[in-house]
Design an enzyme around this catalytic site. Structure first.
Site, PDB file in Angstrom:
ATOM      1  N   LYS A  56       0.995  -1.178   0.070  1.00  0.00           N
ATOM      2  CA  LYS A  56      -0.044   0.132   0.008  1.00  0.00           C
ATOM      3  C   LYS A  56       0.870   1.388   0.043  1.00  0.00           C
ATOM      4  O   LYS A  56       1.847   1.310   0.503  1.00  0.00           O
ATOM      5  CB  LYS A  56      -0.821  -0.091   1.466  1.00  0.00           C
ATOM      6  CG  LYS A  56      -1.964   1.008   1.395  1.00  0.00           C
ATOM      7  CD  LYS A  56      -2.793   0.932   2.449  1.00  0.00           C
ATOM      8  CE  LYS A  56      -4.047   1.920   2.589  1.00  0.00           C
ATOM      9  NZ  LYS A  56      -4.913   1.625   3.754  1.00  0.00           N
TER      10      LYS A  56
ATOM     11  N   SER B 114      -9.519   1.866   3.047  1.00  0.00           N
ATOM     12  CA  SER B 114      -8.926   2.579   2.035  1.00  0.00           C
ATOM     13  C   SER B 114      -7.706   1.817   1.408  1.00  0.00           C
ATOM     14  O   SER B 114      -7.104   2.361   0.363  1.00  0.00           O
ATOM     15  CB  SER B 114      -8.106   3.618   2.623  1.00  0.00           C
ATOM     16  OG  SER B 114      -7.176   3.126   3.844  1.00  0.00           O
TER      17      SER B 114
ATOM     18  N   SER C  37      -9.641  -0.462   7.323  1.00  0.00           N
ATOM     19  CA  SER C  37      -9.363  -0.151   5.918  1.00  0.00           C
ATOM     20  C   SER C  37      -8.639  -1.429   5.202  1.00  0.00           C
ATOM     21  O   SER C  37      -8.398  -1.422   3.926  1.00  0.00           O
ATOM     22  CB  SER C  37      -8.182   0.771   5.750  1.00  0.00           C
ATOM     23  OG  SER C  37      -9.041   1.992   6.047  1.00  0.00           O
TER      24      SER C  37
END
Length: 432
Positions: free
Chosen positions: A38, A113, A137
């Site tokens: 990420k 996210s 997330s």
């Protein structure tokens, strides 16, 4: 070094912001495995932007602790995945570089996210990925994309090198196609790190087991109440029934503090964001400020142009809540509510081994469906309690509603990550 991994995926879903086509690898537990990371996790000499214009071009001079452990295990960094800017969102539509699409239905969001990491795994571009979980997330996109995602116990994975959004809530965690993949990745990244003051000496060396006979599973009534889609609830109840068939016992329970959990979470995380994001000022980080202008005007211009609307909204909310005269009214009360959530979990875990329910109250939203912030925030109601309490939680696919994946969420006692992995594995093996 023992050769090269060539990684050139067909990224039709905008899962990656940066693709590392070729990477060296050596021996180790993950030798020859490409792992996506990420874009809020620092990677040495690889651009790391948090999907924000304000960090475009930023090249970290060091690896996050978790990334260093990946490399030491022989893994290759496949690339940096798309996300909601600074981790603020539930859809990955808040990225400054365009939304990620859900591989299960490109007209829908992948969740957020960590949507890019989830989409990369779901589309088969990588077996494993690192995400981060501040209020769901990892688990939200895992549920929406039909993969497995684990939020570890707070402190079990080092946060060193994670670009902070809300320090007291967030954790780096593994995402994968199967529970075994997630467990293997967790075994690499967990453990003590002297660079992180919140780190605990709790290494993870576990092989998932499918025997859950005699396990006591708490079923909170709040996880099947108002706001939870009846079809999603039915799919999850069927999955829990499968766990009963495997020998587990279900025990009804209640988490009264959930009434205040979402408010506590959003006050806490926005306050911490206000503090953490103050560093992006065009002096230390971000595009260079115009020195010909006054400090106030230059600073305001950099942040206005560099941050997206959701990030600006949360910074302002947090700044307001921390303002003199409002601190006691908002932040202090939020911490009391947080303690009540912890107390409720402690009370329930005196009688049960794990807690189960839906990961998300609905299936993946359609693109642009959640246009107002409040409806977006309400979608986090089932995931934020685990972050407030710091306990581990995993999402495992458990069926479909309207053709879209539904996630079964399993939460456990602090540092009993292995137990929830076993429950997820038992379910996965039973249905597969």
């Amino acid at each position: 070094m023992a050769g090269q991994i060539t990684f050139e995926p067909d990224d039709r879903y905008n899962a990656f912001l940066k693709i590392c086509k070729t990477a060296p690898h050596g021996s180790g537990k993950l030798a020859g495995v490409a792992v996506a990371v990420k874009d809020n996790i620092s990677t040495q000499n690889i651009e790391t932007t948090c999907a924000s214009k304000i960090l475009k071009g930023y090249i970290p001079p060091y690896d996050a602790h978790a990334v260093g452990l990946l490399k030491a295990a022989g893994a290759a960094i496949a690339g940096k995945t798309n996300m909601d800017e600074f981790g603020m969102g539930t859809t990955t539509e808040n990225s400054a570089f365009g939304p990620t699409l859900n591989p299960c239905d490109t007209g829908r969001v992948p969740g957020g996210s960590s949507g890019g990491s989830a989409a990369a795994v779901a589309a088969g571009m990588v077996r494993m990925a690192l995400g981060t979980d501040t209020g769901g997330s990892i688990r939200c996109p895992a549920a929406f994309c039909g993969i497995v995602g684990l939020k570890p116990s707070y402190g079990r994975v080092s946060r060193y090198g994670l670009i902070a959004y809300a320090n007291s809530l967030e954790q780096i965690g593994p995402m994968g196609k199967t529970v075994t993949d997630v467990s293997d990745l967790m075994g690499v990244i967990a453990g003590y790190d002297r660079h992180d003051s919140t780190s605990r000496d709790k290494p993870y060396a576990h092989t998932p087991r499918a025997d859950i006979k005699g396990l006591r599973i708490g079923i909170p009534q709040e996880y099947f109440g108002k706001g939870v889609d009846p079809q999603v609830a039915a799919v999850v109840r069927k999955a829990i029934g499968r766990l009963e068939e495997l020998g587990a016992a279900t025990i009804p329970c209640s988490i009264p503090s959930m009434e205040y959990a979402l408010a506590s979470y959003y006050v806490t995380c926005t306050c911490e964001a206000s503090s953490n994001l103050a560093r992006f000022d065009g002096v230390r980080y971000g595009p260079a400020a115009d020195t010909k202008k006054s400090w106030h005007d230059a600073y305001q211009e950099v942040r206005r142009d560099g941050f997206g609307p959701e990030v600006r909204r949360r910074i302002m909310l947090g700044t307001f809540a921390l303002t003199s005269g409002y601190y006691g009214k908002y932040y202090a009360k939020a911490q009391i509510a947080r303690e009540n959530v912890r107390a409720d979990f402690n009370r329930i875990f005196a009688d049960v081994d794990v807690i189960a329910g839906p990961t998300m109250p609905t299936i993946a939203f359609r693109l642009k469906e959640k246009s107002d912030p409040l409806s977006m925030y309400l979608a986090d109601i089932l995931t934020v309690p685990a972050n407030l309490a710091g306990i581990p939680a995993i999402s495992v696919p458990c069926g479909k509603s309207e053709g879209m994946p539904v996630g079964l969420q399993i939460m456990g006692r602090m540092f009993e990550d292995e137990r929830i992995v076993d429950v997820a594995y038992a379910y996965e093996q039973a249905v597969n």
